[in-house]
Design an enzyme around this catalytic site. Structure first.
Site, PDB file in Angstrom:
ATOM      1  N   ARG A   1      38.263  61.894  87.203  1.00  0.00           N
ATOM      2  CA  ARG A   1      38.460  62.310  85.812  1.00  0.00           C
ATOM      3  C   ARG A   1      38.060  61.224  84.834  1.00  0.00           C
ATOM      4  NH1 ARG A   1      36.952  65.669  83.247  1.00  0.00           N
ATOM      5  NH2 ARG A   1      37.626  67.016  84.970  1.00  0.00           N
TER       6      ARG A   1
ATOM      7  N   LYS B   1      32.945  55.358  62.954  1.00  0.00           N
ATOM      8  CA  LYS B   1      33.710  56.588  63.185  1.00  0.00           C
ATOM      9  C   LYS B   1      33.679  56.908  64.681  1.00  0.00           C
ATOM     10  CE  LYS B   1      32.604  58.255  58.546  1.00  0.00           C
ATOM     11  NZ  LYS B   1      31.832  59.237  57.737  1.00  0.00           N
TER      12      LYS B   1
ATOM     13  N   LYS C   1      32.018  48.430  50.452  1.00  0.00           N
ATOM     14  CA  LYS C   1      31.997  49.849  50.157  1.00  0.00           C
ATOM     15  C   LYS C   1      32.668  50.131  48.817  1.00  0.00           C
ATOM     16  CE  LYS C   1      32.485  52.777  53.550  1.00  0.00           C
ATOM     17  NZ  LYS C   1      31.113  53.335  53.637  1.00  0.00           N
TER      18      LYS C   1
ATOM     19  N   GLU D   1      27.329  49.130  49.118  1.00  0.00           N
ATOM     20  CA  GLU D   1      27.176  50.560  48.859  1.00  0.00           C
ATOM     21  C   GLU D   1      27.069  50.806  47.362  1.00  0.00           C
ATOM     22  OE1 GLU D   1      29.802  53.576  50.900  1.00  0.00           O
ATOM     23  OE2 GLU D   1      30.573  53.776  48.882  1.00  0.00           O
TER      24      GLU D   1
ATOM     25  N   ASP E   1      24.706  55.923  48.870  1.00  0.00           N
ATOM     26  CA  ASP E   1      25.738  56.835  49.343  1.00  0.00           C
ATOM     27  C   ASP E   1      25.698  58.167  48.616  1.00  0.00           C
ATOM     28  OD1 ASP E   1      28.081  57.463  50.935  1.00  0.00           O
ATOM     29  OD2 ASP E   1      29.206  57.336  49.066  1.00  0.00           O
TER      30      ASP E   1
END
Length: 288
Positions: A105, A140, A172, A205, A227
């Protein structure tokens, strides 16, 4: 918790993940296997591909088997990066049946996830053929699996963005807003790097052409992230930058739109969907 995750090598992080995963899955023993399989029973299992895609995770799978039971023998039929089709056999593993059952697994979880990411990345890469643009991953990622997922992006033909918060400066929108604007954020950034004798690339950004102009007036950066720019504004931004800095488009870019952004002349397009919501590639590990 360590201050900097880069105090661990990639191999060390993989080993820690494998150990934690075995502890999570097996606990005080795989009682199903232990109750019905003799300790000295030997066997073979094969990794059967059940869906077309790009194979990834072979090297990690070998580490999973050998970390659990060094006596297991792995015959690799297809290497990482191979374009596979339904019905292919990627590897054959021989050893104690108990070991085959207890590693099944974890190996599948890793290889299905990595192969799904490599397959998705390759679809984006194919869309960019003939342009100078590369597809980037993001942070992410699945907690604990970032190194594996970023390996899968590279196997699929993509490029890794920063690994974490430690290996690049990325100012950012929230950093800029909390710092009181672009000028404050950049001046504090340079002061921090100097005070701490750090040599890190700086990316910033921008949310519109006005912010872009502010950055161009100040300078002192390596890459500019555009962005959620429209295609029209992306073209204008690339012209304004004029090759002085690397450019990256980000924000909601899909397989259907990535080619258009690439044709605006950006160096990179970052796509969170490579890792945050990808479907695993279907495969199974059965007695052979």
């Amino acid at each position: 918790m360590p201050d900097n995750q880069n105090m661990y090598s990639v191999d060390e992080l993989e080993d820690r993940l494998i150990d934690l995963s075995f502890a999570e899955d097996i606990g005080d023993g795989d009682h199903t296997t232990l109750c019905c399989i003799p300790d000295d029973a030997m066997g073979k299992s094969h990794l059967l591909i059940k869906e077309d895609g790009v194979l990834a995770g072979v090297e990690v799978a070998k580490k999973v088997f050998h970390r659990f039971d060094p006596s297991m023998e792995v015959q690799v039929m297809m290497e990482d990066g191979t374009k596979v089709k339904k019905g292919d056999i990627a590897m054959i593993v021989s050893g104690k049946v108990r070991s085959l059952l207890q590693t099944e697994r974890l190996m599948l979880n890793i290889m299905q996830r990595m192969s799904g990411i490599a397959t998705m990345t390759n679809k984006y890469v194919e869309k960019l053929k003939g342009t100078k643009t590369c597809v980037l991953d993001t942070r992410k990622t699945t907690p604990g699996m970032r190194m594996l997922e970023k390996q899968a992006v590279k196997i699929g033909g993509g490029v890794n963005h920063r690994i974490g918060l430690f290996d690049m400066i990325l100012l950012k929108d929230n950093h800029i807003d909390f710092a009181g604007g672009i000028e404050n954020a950049l001046s504090r950034c340079h002061a921090y790097l100097k005070e701490n004798s750090l040599d890190l690339k700086i990316e910033i950004e921008v949310r519109h052409l006005g912010e872009l102009q502010q950055v161009l007036d100040i300078g002192g950066i390596d890459r500019i992230m555009l962005d959620n720019f429209s295609l029209e504004d992306t073209k204008k931004a690339v012209e304004m930058i004029g090759g002085r800095y690397e450019t990256e488009s980000s924000g909601g870019i899909t397989l259907d739109t990535i080619r258009e952004y690439a044709e605006c002349g950006v160096d990179y397009v970052s796509v969170g969907a490579l890792t945050h919501s990808v479907k695993g590639l279907d495969m199974s590990f059965k007695a052979y």
